[in-house]
Design a protein around this motif. Structure first.
Motif, PDB file in Angstrom:
ATOM      1  N   ALA A  65       0.814  -1.216   0.000  1.00  0.00           N
ATOM      2  CA  ALA A  65       0.000   0.000   0.000  1.00  0.00           C
ATOM      3  C   ALA A  65       0.848   1.266   0.000  1.00  0.00           C
ATOM      4  CB  ALA A  65      -0.939   0.010   1.199  1.00  0.00           C
ATOM      5  N   ILE A  66       2.120   1.169   0.341  1.00  0.00           N
ATOM      6  CA  ILE A  66       2.975   2.360   0.263  1.00  0.00           C
ATOM      7  C   ILE A  66       3.131   2.831  -1.175  1.00  0.00           C
ATOM      8  CG2 ILE A  66       4.251   1.771   2.358  1.00  0.00           C
ATOM      9  CD1 ILE A  66       6.590   0.908   0.529  1.00  0.00           C
ATOM     10  N   TYR A  67       2.829   1.965  -2.142  1.00  0.00           N
ATOM     11  CA  TYR A  67       2.936   2.364  -3.542  1.00  0.00           C
ATOM     12  C   TYR A  67       1.858   3.365  -3.946  1.00  0.00           C
ATOM     13  CZ  TYR A  67       6.019  -1.709  -3.837  1.00  0.00           C
ATOM     14  OH  TYR A  67       7.035  -2.619  -3.646  1.00  0.00           O
ATOM     15  N   LEU A  68       0.919   3.620  -3.054  1.00  0.00           N
ATOM     16  CA  LEU A  68      -0.116   4.613  -3.316  1.00  0.00           C
ATOM     17  C   LEU A  68       0.337   6.021  -2.952  1.00  0.00           C
ATOM     18  CD1 LEU A  68      -3.211   2.697  -1.867  1.00  0.00           C
ATOM     19  CD2 LEU A  68      -2.368   2.709  -4.219  1.00  0.00           C
ATOM     20  N   GLU A  69       1.562   6.168  -2.468  1.00  0.00           N
ATOM     21  CA  GLU A  69       2.037   7.473  -1.981  1.00  0.00           C
ATOM     22  C   GLU A  69       2.576   8.327  -3.128  1.00  0.00           C
ATOM     23  OE1 GLU A  69       3.371   6.902   2.603  1.00  0.00           O
ATOM     24  OE2 GLU A  69       4.731   6.036   1.134  1.00  0.00           O
ATOM     25  N   TYR A  70       1.665   8.771  -3.959  1.00  0.00           N
ATOM     26  CA  TYR A  70       2.024   9.743  -4.996  1.00  0.00           C
ATOM     27  C   TYR A  70       0.789  10.583  -5.298  1.00  0.00           C
ATOM     28  CZ  TYR A  70      -0.336   6.545  -8.231  1.00  0.00           C
ATOM     29  OH  TYR A  70      -1.261   5.739  -8.848  1.00  0.00           O
ATOM     30  N   PRO A 103     -17.466   5.550   0.410  1.00  0.00           N
ATOM     31  CA  PRO A 103     -16.252   4.728   0.399  1.00  0.00           C
ATOM     32  C   PRO A 103     -15.912   4.192   1.791  1.00  0.00           C
ATOM     33  CG  PRO A 103     -15.718   7.053   0.109  1.00  0.00           C
ATOM     34  CD  PRO A 103     -17.195   6.941   0.015  1.00  0.00           C
ATOM     35  N   LEU A 104     -15.577   2.894   1.837  1.00  0.00           N
ATOM     36  CA  LEU A 104     -15.260   2.254   3.118  1.00  0.00           C
ATOM     37  C   LEU A 104     -13.996   2.828   3.746  1.00  0.00           C
ATOM     38  CD1 LEU A 104     -16.079  -1.510   2.433  1.00  0.00           C
ATOM     39  CD2 LEU A 104     -17.378   0.142   3.789  1.00  0.00           C
ATOM     40  N   GLY A 105     -13.104   3.368   2.930  1.00  0.00           N
ATOM     41  CA  GLY A 105     -11.904   3.965   3.499  1.00  0.00           C
ATOM     42  C   GLY A 105     -12.225   5.082   4.460  1.00  0.00           C
ATOM     43  N   LEU A 106     -13.223   5.899   4.122  1.00  0.00           N
ATOM     44  CA  LEU A 106     -13.621   6.973   5.041  1.00  0.00           C
ATOM     45  C   LEU A 106     -14.294   6.403   6.286  1.00  0.00           C
ATOM     46  CD1 LEU A 106     -14.968   9.738   2.627  1.00  0.00           C
ATOM     47  CD2 LEU A 106     -12.772   9.633   3.808  1.00  0.00           C
ATOM     48  N   GLU A 107     -15.035   5.332   6.114  1.00  0.00           N
ATOM     49  CA  GLU A 107     -15.653   4.698   7.286  1.00  0.00           C
ATOM     50  C   GLU A 107     -14.584   4.127   8.215  1.00  0.00           C
ATOM     51  OE1 GLU A 107     -18.907   1.165   8.340  1.00  0.00           O
ATOM     52  OE2 GLU A 107     -18.671   1.886   6.278  1.00  0.00           O
ATOM     53  N   ALA A 108     -13.518   3.566   7.635  1.00  0.00           N
ATOM     54  CA  ALA A 108     -12.426   3.038   8.458  1.00  0.00           C
ATOM     55  C   ALA A 108     -11.738   4.150   9.240  1.00  0.00           C
ATOM     56  CB  ALA A 108     -11.411   2.309   7.577  1.00  0.00           C
ATOM     57  N   LEU A 109     -11.679   5.339   8.672  1.00  0.00           N
ATOM     58  CA  LEU A 109     -11.022   6.456   9.349  1.00  0.00           C
ATOM     59  C   LEU A 109     -11.889   7.070  10.433  1.00  0.00           C
ATOM     60  CD1 LEU A 109      -9.373   8.361   6.357  1.00  0.00           C
ATOM     61  CD2 LEU A 109      -8.187   7.198   8.221  1.00  0.00           C
ATOM     62  N   ALA A 130     -11.697   1.296  -5.932  1.00  0.00           N
ATOM     63  CA  ALA A 130     -12.959   1.589  -5.263  1.00  0.00           C
ATOM     64  C   ALA A 130     -12.860   1.298  -3.772  1.00  0.00           C
ATOM     65  CB  ALA A 130     -14.080   0.755  -5.884  1.00  0.00           C
ATOM     66  N   ASP A 131     -13.413   2.186  -2.967  1.00  0.00           N
ATOM     67  CA  ASP A 131     -13.478   2.094  -1.511  1.00  0.00           C
ATOM     68  C   ASP A 131     -12.166   2.448  -0.812  1.00  0.00           C
ATOM     69  OD1 ASP A 131     -16.104   1.521  -0.721  1.00  0.00           O
ATOM     70  OD2 ASP A 131     -15.888  -0.603  -1.207  1.00  0.00           O
ATOM     71  N   LEU A 132     -11.012   2.221  -1.455  1.00  0.00           N
ATOM     72  CA  LEU A 132      -9.747   2.321  -0.744  1.00  0.00           C
ATOM     73  C   LEU A 132      -8.859   3.468  -1.218  1.00  0.00           C
ATOM     74  CD1 LEU A 132      -8.933  -1.497  -0.575  1.00  0.00           C
ATOM     75  CD2 LEU A 132     -10.061  -0.075   1.152  1.00  0.00           C
ATOM     76  N   ASP A 133      -8.745   3.650  -2.500  1.00  0.00           N
ATOM     77  CA  ASP A 133      -7.900   4.711  -3.057  1.00  0.00           C
ATOM     78  C   ASP A 133      -8.761   5.472  -4.063  1.00  0.00           C
ATOM     79  OD1 ASP A 133      -5.747   6.293  -3.678  1.00  0.00           O
ATOM     80  OD2 ASP A 133      -4.773   4.822  -4.966  1.00  0.00           O
ATOM     81  N   PHE A 134      -9.571   6.372  -3.533  1.00  0.00           N
ATOM     82  CA  PHE A 134     -10.690   6.923  -4.301  1.00  0.00           C
ATOM     83  C   PHE A 134     -10.589   8.423  -4.555  1.00  0.00           C
ATOM     84  CE2 PHE A 134     -11.512   6.335   0.206  1.00  0.00           C
ATOM     85  CZ  PHE A 134     -11.713   7.634   0.632  1.00  0.00           C
ATOM     86  N   THR A 135      -9.611   9.101  -3.991  1.00  0.00           N
ATOM     87  CA  THR A 135      -9.560  10.561  -4.128  1.00  0.00           C
ATOM     88  C   THR A 135      -9.005  10.938  -5.491  1.00  0.00           C
ATOM     89  OG1 THR A 135      -9.151  10.718  -1.749  1.00  0.00           O
ATOM     90  CG2 THR A 135      -8.801  12.697  -3.059  1.00  0.00           C
ATOM     91  N   SER A 136      -9.724  11.820  -6.185  1.00  0.00           N
ATOM     92  CA  SER A 136      -9.388  12.185  -7.558  1.00  0.00           C
ATOM     93  C   SER A 136      -9.570  13.686  -7.741  1.00  0.00           C
ATOM     94  CB  SER A 136     -10.300  11.427  -8.532  1.00  0.00           C
ATOM     95  OG  SER A 136     -10.170  11.916  -9.850  1.00  0.00           O
ATOM     96  N   HIS A 137      -8.681  14.280  -8.522  1.00  0.00           N
ATOM     97  CA  HIS A 137      -8.845  15.697  -8.855  1.00  0.00           C
ATOM     98  C   HIS A 137     -10.115  15.932  -9.665  1.00  0.00           C
ATOM     99  CE1 HIS A 137      -5.209  17.432  -7.258  1.00  0.00           C
ATOM    100  NE2 HIS A 137      -4.435  16.580  -7.900  1.00  0.00           N
ATOM    101  N   CYS A 138     -10.542  14.913 -10.410  1.00  0.00           N
ATOM    102  CA  CYS A 138     -11.761  15.036 -11.227  1.00  0.00           C
ATOM    103  C   CYS A 138     -12.502  13.708 -11.118  1.00  0.00           C
ATOM    104  CB  CYS A 138     -11.434  15.389 -12.672  1.00  0.00           C
ATOM    105  SG  CYS A 138     -10.053  14.474 -13.408  1.00  0.00           S
TER     106      CYS A 138
END
Length: 543
Positions: A65-70, A103-109, A130-138
């Motif tokens: 999951a550290i590969y999502l750090e960009y 998104p479940l990610g927000l529920e987990a937080l 979906a649910d986990l890495d969902f934040t998008s500029h558009c």
């Protein structure tokens, strides 16, 4: 995109005519094609990394999951500030709306269900997982495309921009106690809907489609080998799309559309197949021999300079080296600027511009500065400027200006800036005194196109009697040079000062780029009634 499966464990007629004109035609000394350039792209261009607390939760399940750090800048900043000319979007179907609004990610937080009303409207959504890495500029595909279109409309001189789209319907992790959202299958109807959403934003004349490239040939593969890709003059300001997926989704997209007839997107098809024109080879190290081979055969290729944040963390530049040298037309990165990991890893084109001559396929005379000009100004090397204004005889006034420069770009016949229908203007100015003469070259029979078909290699204007103004001869040759000759008292510019010092000449065909020459260095003669200068270097003329 490439980590998605592993991380899932966590979780128009006018345009066609213009394209046909220069295909295989005599376009003059140099007419670069789309496949003869190289630009930078971004991977998952919409992406905003999850907040640190969510990444910590995800790492507890899988260290990858550290590969999502960009995180990328918003799309308009990527185009304007970073020179990005290829983007990548992940697309989910959501025809009824609301599928991804909790998104479940927000529920987990937060420990509670979080509803995002902005994701309620129907329409294809853009997010990574979906649910986990969902934040998008558009978050909506149409929103992303409208951002691109707005920038393109404001900068019509840009080289073609590629949008790579991966359609996504991967099932969520099989964890019974966690109610992950199930993406909708992306089948034939959804692929048709994807084409429709693209066409809802871009008119056909702003797109470069498989039909445009294939022309009258039986396949795309035959067209790119025998006719080549469109020239930059044909393709400036246009956008092309490519489908990232293979397998069944590729088969569904091609079904009923042989050689991609009627389709909007190119596909990553096997070289030699009827649909082959675009190839995705993400690993330029393993494919260091194959990519240049395909580029030489006429294919366009997308590769990656880095992946999974590894290069930015370690500072290793090996993959970047092979990617830039491979000849791939689109080199994608997560780091068009420095990352947060303390290394100096960054990806830029040699020379620092948004586009360069392709290191494998570009002709020898190619110049980086001739490829894209968003400012609409083309500073030329001046070969000679000669002015005469004999005292007391304005009828003997004379202007003779010449340039030999590959940067000259002429409009295609039938385009809005075709001078036979749009005319041209020639301006002589003294930037020191402000004195100026604006000379009009009207449209009509005085213009003759050069090359076959007429106009593809440049334009000549003749008015020997001066019936339409003082300019009797203008010759503008694409990627070669220009000459203009004007005579008589109708030239509203005198040389009655002690000296001129420096002079500027500009020529514009229609409303196309302004060609500018600045004579102020090697002045041979500068006296009342006479000005002669030679060998002026290109200069950013004061306007």
């Amino acid at each position: 995109m490439d980590r998605c499966a592993k991380l899932g464990r966590l979780v128009a007629a006018a345009s066609c005519c213009l394209l046909a004109l220069a295909r295989g035609a005599d376009a003059g000394a140099l007419d670069l094609r789309l496949n003869e350039i190289q630009v930078l792209g971004t991977h998952n261009s919409y992406h905003v990394q999850p907040v640190p607390d969510l990444i910590d939760i995800l790492v507890g399940f899988d260290s990858d999951a550290i590969y999502l750090e960009y995180t990328h800048r918003p799309l308009e900043e990527q185009f304007e500030l970073l020179g990005i000319r290829q983007i990548e979007l992940d697309v989910y179907a959501d025809p009824d709306g609301g599928l991804f609004a909790e998104p479940l990610g927000l529920e987990a937080l937060t420990g509670m269900v979080v509803h995002l009303p902005e994701l309620e409207p129907p329409g294809m959504k853009v997010q990574h997982i979906a649910d986990l890495d969902f934040t998008s500029h558009c978050p909506f595909l149409v929103e992303c495309l409208e951002t691109l279109k707005a920038w393109s409309d404001a900068n019509p001189g840009h080289v073609p921009i590629l949008v790579l789209i991966e359609v996504k319907d991967d099932p969520p992790p099989n964890i019974p106690v966690i109610p992950f959202v199930f993406p909708l299958p992306f089948g034939p109807d959804e692929l048709d809907g994807l084409d429709a959403e693209i066409l809802s934003v871009f008119p056909p004349e702003q797109l470069l489609t498989p039909d445009d490239v294939r022309g009258a040939r039986g396949s795309l593969d035959e067209a790119i080998r025998k006719d080549g890709w469109p020239t930059l003059r044909e393709a400036r300001g246009k956008v092309l799309f490519a489908l990232d997926n293979g397998g069944q989704k590729l088969a569904d997209y091609v079904a009923g559309h042989p050689a991609l007839a009627g389709r909007v997107m190119f596909t990553d098809s096997e070289p030699g197949s009827p649909e082959a024109a675009f190839v995705k080879l993400n690993d330029p190290v393993t494919n260091r021999k194959l990519i240049p081979k395909l580029v030489r055969q006429g294919y366009v290729v997308r590769t990656r300079a880095d992946a999974d944040t590894i290069q930015a963390r370690t500072g290793n530049t090996g993959q970047r080296f092979y990617a830039l040298g491979s000849g791939a037309q689109w080199v994608s990165t997560d780091y068009p600027e420095l990352g947060p990991f303390g290394t100096d890893y960054v990806v830029e084109l040699p020379g620092g511009g948004p586009v360069r001559c392709n290191p494998v396929s570009a002709p020898r005379k190619c110049r980086d500065d001739a490829l894209e000009n968003l400012a609409g100004l083309r500073p030329l090397a001046g070969r000679r400027l000669s002015l005469r204004d004999p005292p007391g005889d304005p009828s003997a006034r004379r202007i003779d200006v010449r340039s030999r420069d590959l940067l000259v770009e002429t409009p295609l016949p039938g385009s809005p800036d075709d001078p036979s229908v749009a005319g041209a203007t020639l301006e002589l100015r003294n930037p020191g005194t402000g004195e100026m003469a604006l000379l009009m070259l009207p449209p009509g029979a005085g213009w003759e196109g050069r090359g076959k078909p007429a106009g593809v290699a440049g334009w000549s204007y003749r008015d020997a009697s001066g019936a339409n103004g003082p300019c009797t001869f203008v010759d503008v040759r694409h990627a070669a040079g220009l000459r203009a000759l004007c005579r008589g008292a109708a030239i509203p510019f005198s040389l009655d000062e002690a000296s001129q010092g420096e002079l500027q000449v500009t020529l514009r065909l229609g409303a196309a780029d302004l060609h500018c020459l600045h004579f102020g260095g090697k002045v041979v003669r500068d006296t009342p009634g006479t000005f002669l200068a030679r060998s002026a270097p290109p200069s950013s003329c004061p306007l």
